[in-house]
Design a protein around this motif. Structure first.
Motif, PDB file in Angstrom:
ATOM      1  N   THR A 126     -50.255  18.805  57.876  1.00 39.84           N
ATOM      2  CA  THR A 126     -48.911  19.657  58.192  1.00 39.84           C
ATOM      3  C   THR A 126     -48.903  21.475  57.697  1.00 39.84           C
ATOM      4  O   THR A 126     -48.061  22.044  57.927  1.00 39.84           O
ATOM      5  CB  THR A 126     -47.284  18.935  57.498  1.00 39.84           C
ATOM      6  OG1 THR A 126     -47.125  19.165  56.224  1.00 39.84           O
ATOM      7  CG2 THR A 126     -46.740  18.160  58.417  1.00 39.84           C
ATOM      8  N   THR A 127     -50.285  20.702  56.578  1.00 33.97           N
ATOM      9  CA  THR A 127     -50.406  22.394  56.345  1.00 33.97           C
ATOM     10  C   THR A 127     -51.587  22.905  57.045  1.00 33.97           C
ATOM     11  O   THR A 127     -51.566  24.396  56.351  1.00 33.97           O
ATOM     12  CB  THR A 127     -50.234  22.491  54.977  1.00 33.97           C
ATOM     13  OG1 THR A 127     -51.268  21.360  54.832  1.00 33.97           O
ATOM     14  CG2 THR A 127     -48.989  22.172  54.082  1.00 33.97           C
TER      15      THR A 127
ATOM     16  N   ARG B  80     -45.651   6.336  71.826  1.00 34.83           N
ATOM     17  CA  ARG B  80     -46.403   7.859  70.636  1.00 34.83           C
ATOM     18  C   ARG B  80     -46.298   7.295  69.352  1.00 34.83           C
ATOM     19  O   ARG B  80     -47.451   7.925  68.899  1.00 34.83           O
ATOM     20  CB  ARG B  80     -45.444   8.423  70.702  1.00 34.83           C
ATOM     21  CG  ARG B  80     -43.958   9.076  70.224  1.00 34.83           C
ATOM     22  CD  ARG B  80     -43.251  10.729  70.690  1.00 34.83           C
ATOM     23  NE  ARG B  80     -42.084   9.826  70.447  1.00 34.83           N
ATOM     24  CZ  ARG B  80     -41.001  10.844  69.760  1.00 34.83           C
ATOM     25  NH1 ARG B  80     -42.152  11.811  68.787  1.00 34.83           N
ATOM     26  NH2 ARG B  80     -39.714  11.113  68.696  1.00 34.83           N
ATOM     27  N   PHE B  81     -46.001   6.005  68.891  1.00 35.62           N
ATOM     28  CA  PHE B  81     -46.225   5.936  67.586  1.00 35.62           C
ATOM     29  C   PHE B  81     -45.746   4.474  67.429  1.00 35.62           C
ATOM     30  O   PHE B  81     -47.197   3.715  66.324  1.00 35.62           O
ATOM     31  CB  PHE B  81     -44.930   5.979  67.096  1.00 35.62           C
ATOM     32  CG  PHE B  81     -45.038   5.748  65.314  1.00 35.62           C
ATOM     33  CD1 PHE B  81     -45.177   6.438  64.231  1.00 35.62           C
ATOM     34  CD2 PHE B  81     -43.895   4.168  64.686  1.00 35.62           C
ATOM     35  CE1 PHE B  81     -45.988   5.814  63.666  1.00 35.62           C
ATOM     36  CE2 PHE B  81     -44.223   4.533  63.393  1.00 35.62           C
ATOM     37  CZ  PHE B  81     -45.484   5.277  63.365  1.00 35.62           C
ATOM     38  N   LEU B  82     -45.396   3.623  68.025  1.00 39.05           N
ATOM     39  CA  LEU B  82     -44.989   1.365  68.274  1.00 39.05           C
ATOM     40  C   LEU B  82     -47.240   1.124  68.200  1.00 39.05           C
ATOM     41  O   LEU B  82     -47.135   0.631  67.417  1.00 39.05           O
ATOM     42  CB  LEU B  82     -44.467   1.326  69.237  1.00 39.05           C
ATOM     43  CG  LEU B  82     -44.735   0.026  68.015  1.00 39.05           C
ATOM     44  CD1 LEU B  82     -44.361  -1.189  67.442  1.00 39.05           C
ATOM     45  CD2 LEU B  82     -43.600  -0.906  69.363  1.00 39.05           C
TER      46      LEU B  82
ATOM     47  N   LEU C  56     -50.566  11.786  63.951  1.00 37.82           N
ATOM     48  CA  LEU C  56     -49.181  12.166  64.254  1.00 37.82           C
ATOM     49  C   LEU C  56     -48.881  13.337  64.308  1.00 37.82           C
ATOM     50  O   LEU C  56     -47.840  13.563  64.831  1.00 37.82           O
ATOM     51  CB  LEU C  56     -48.575  11.675  62.206  1.00 37.82           C
ATOM     52  CG  LEU C  56     -48.612  10.256  62.529  1.00 37.82           C
ATOM     53  CD1 LEU C  56     -48.455  10.312  60.488  1.00 37.82           C
ATOM     54  CD2 LEU C  56     -48.723   9.032  63.060  1.00 37.82           C
ATOM     55  N   PRO C  57     -49.225  14.374  63.706  1.00 34.90           N
ATOM     56  CA  PRO C  57     -48.275  15.726  64.205  1.00 34.90           C
ATOM     57  C   PRO C  57     -48.777  15.331  65.680  1.00 34.90           C
ATOM     58  O   PRO C  57     -48.335  16.735  66.123  1.00 34.90           O
ATOM     59  CB  PRO C  57     -49.089  16.751  63.408  1.00 34.90           C
ATOM     60  CG  PRO C  57     -49.939  15.760  62.283  1.00 34.90           C
ATOM     61  CD  PRO C  57     -50.295  14.355  62.149  1.00 34.90           C
ATOM     62  N   GLN C  58     -49.838  15.512  66.046  1.00 35.42           N
ATOM     63  CA  GLN C  58     -50.132  15.402  68.233  1.00 35.42           C
ATOM     64  C   GLN C  58     -48.617  14.730  68.466  1.00 35.42           C
ATOM     65  O   GLN C  58     -48.889  14.678  69.454  1.00 35.42           O
ATOM     66  CB  GLN C  58     -51.408  14.754  67.783  1.00 35.42           C
ATOM     67  CG  GLN C  58     -51.938  15.468  68.974  1.00 35.42           C
ATOM     68  CD  GLN C  58     -53.119  15.156  69.355  1.00 35.42           C
ATOM     69  OE1 GLN C  58     -53.841  14.779  68.492  1.00 35.42           O
ATOM     70  NE2 GLN C  58     -54.029  15.790  70.343  1.00 35.42           N
TER      71      GLN C  58
ATOM     72  N   GLY D 188     -41.668  11.075  58.084  1.00 35.52           N
ATOM     73  CA  GLY D 188     -40.878   9.573  58.106  1.00 35.52           C
ATOM     74  C   GLY D 188     -42.440   8.870  59.104  1.00 35.52           C
ATOM     75  O   GLY D 188     -41.652   7.963  58.327  1.00 35.52           O
ATOM     76  N   GLY D 189     -42.949   9.495  59.964  1.00 33.27           N
ATOM     77  CA  GLY D 189     -43.934   8.726  60.645  1.00 33.27           C
ATOM     78  C   GLY D 189     -45.000   7.855  59.951  1.00 33.27           C
ATOM     79  O   GLY D 189     -45.629   6.817  59.509  1.00 33.27           O
TER      80      GLY D 189
END
Length: 432
Positions: free
Chosen positions: A367-368, A12-14, A139-141, A150-151
């Motif tokens: 994030t807001t 999901r990130f790499l 990223l939030p998804q 951190g991401g």
């Protein structure tokens, strides 16, 4: 931040991290090769060098100003992973155009070569405009709320480490036959496409948007819909001042290394590499200090410290002992000078404090707001950033025309840091 490194083991990130890393590496490899070629081969005047760098910077920024609104709409209403694959496919063609420019310039067709390379810079700006909102909005998804900071920090750190490697590689390849550079930029574009195809799906999470293709009305509506929210207004203003500062530094730095520090292209590449390492370190440090919490708490003091180090860098540059007339220091000769280590450490400190300032602000943007608005929020930020960076580029051209030297331009940067600190302090008071 150490825990965040575990994200690099997850699909999901790499793939996203790898795609962004390779894109930043390749973009910087090409642009640095072009700037070094122009600075050390084509031009022999500090003013012309600054003007060329300002033109290249402006061309790279222009698409952010005109197309960010459309990019944000597309990312919020379509699968972000699919857009990534389309963008990375286009990168291969863009690098082919840039490579043609390098070949033409090396064969003596300098004007045509520079035109093709500048055209590639413009297209790379379009490429980055459509990828930019996605790399933060996705990223939030894909990540848990506690992993977003951190991401974001890993993406920023990876980006600047990629810039480091791209810069060092460009400084090395510039001394080899041009085919090596061409093979590198096209080859890494192909690898980037493969990595982008591994990014998991990220479908839209809100209603399908009615796309506005008019860049002016779309940008205006996007900004109006975002900047009326005080916390977003302050965050975007703070980030914009940071990138205005960065644009001034990017423009004045190569001429400063050549004409003030009297050093060659390898020293210029190494100094930019030190800066890249510093921003990556700043990203790690601020994530550790905030312990995963998204806050502007340390941003004001970070950018004030950055301004102080910029002033110190200006002072050290003024006291530098230049090389003999008609000569440039190589890397060994540069390090042998008494002021070399203080200059490199000060440059590192500028970058560390800059990274500490800006990383929490990007995490704050994503994030807001609601998830179906994240890409448009980042896109609105990109539009304002592009306008601010353009003003910075124009200001450099104007002030340089009035006779300002690169070391004096650094004092302008220090003053802008104080404005950034004031805005960040207002954000901290409003939200923390």
């Amino acid at each position: 931040m150490i825990n965040a490194l575990g994200l690099l083991k997850q699909r999901r990130f790499l793939p996203l991290f790898t795609t962004q890393f390779l894109g930043a590496f390749n973009d910087n490899l090409f642009k640095t090769s072009m700037v070094l070629f122009a600075t050390y081969t084509v031009f022999n005047d500090a003013g012309q060098e600054a003007n060329f760098n300002a033109l290249a910077t402006g061309l790279g920024i222009l698409p952010f100003f005109l197309l960010s609104a459309l990019a944000g709409q597309l990312a919020d209403s379509h699968d972000k992973a699919r857009i990534i694959r389309l963008v990375k496919t286009a990168e291969i063609g863009i690098m082919a155009i840039g490579s043609a420019g390098l070949i033409a310039a090396k064969l003596g067709h300098v004007t045509a070569g520079l035109a093709l390379m500048l055209g590639a810079v413009l297209l790379l700006g379009i490429h980055s405009t459509f990828f930019g909102p996605i790399k933060y909005a996705i990223l939030p998804q894909h990540l848990r709320p506690c992993d977003v900071l951190g991401g974001t920090g890993l993406v920023e750190a990876g980006t600047y480490l990629a810039i480091l490697l791209g810069t060092v590689t460009a400084g090395f390849l510039v001394r080899l036959p041009v085919g090596w550079t061409i093979g590198a930029v096209i080859g890494f574009a192909v690898i980037g496409l493969f990595a982008g195809r591994q990014v998991p799906p990220a479908p839209r999470e809100g209603p399908l948007l009615h796309l506005n293709y008019n860049p002016f009305t779309a940008s205006w509506r996007l900004i109006a819909a975002t900047l009326h929210i005080p916390r977003l207004f302050l965050a975007i203003c703070a980030i914009s001042f940071f990138w205005t500062i960065a644009s001034v530094l990017i423009i004045v730095f190569p001429p400063l290394v050549k004409n003030v520090l009297t050093a060659d292209e390898q020293v210029a590449s190494a100094a930019i590499a030190v800066f890249s390492v510093g921003v990556a370190l700043g990203s790690v440090i601020i994530n550790t200090m905030l312990k995963g919490n998204i806050s502007a708490r340390y941003s004001p003091m970070s950018v004030i410290a950055m301004g102080g180090f910029v002033v110190l860098f200006s002072i050290l540059s003024r006291n530098w002992t230049p090389a003999a007339a008609g000569q440039l220091y190589g890397w060994t000769g540069f390090l042998a000078q008494p002021g070399a280590v203080p200059i490199l450490l000060t440059l590192l400190a500028i970058a560390v404090t800059g990274g500490m300032f800006v990383v929490p602000l990007y995490a704050f943007l994503t994030t807001t707001v609601e998830r179906d608005q994240t890409a448009r929020t980042v896109a609105a930020n990109n539009v304002v950033n592009a306008g601010a960076m353009t003003l910075g580029s124009v200001a450099v051209l104007g002030i340089t025309a009035l006779g300002a030297t690169p070391e004096n331009m650094l004092l302008l940067v220090a003053g802008m840091c104080l404005v950034s600190a004031w805005i960040a302090q207002r954000l901290h008071r409003a939200c923390d």
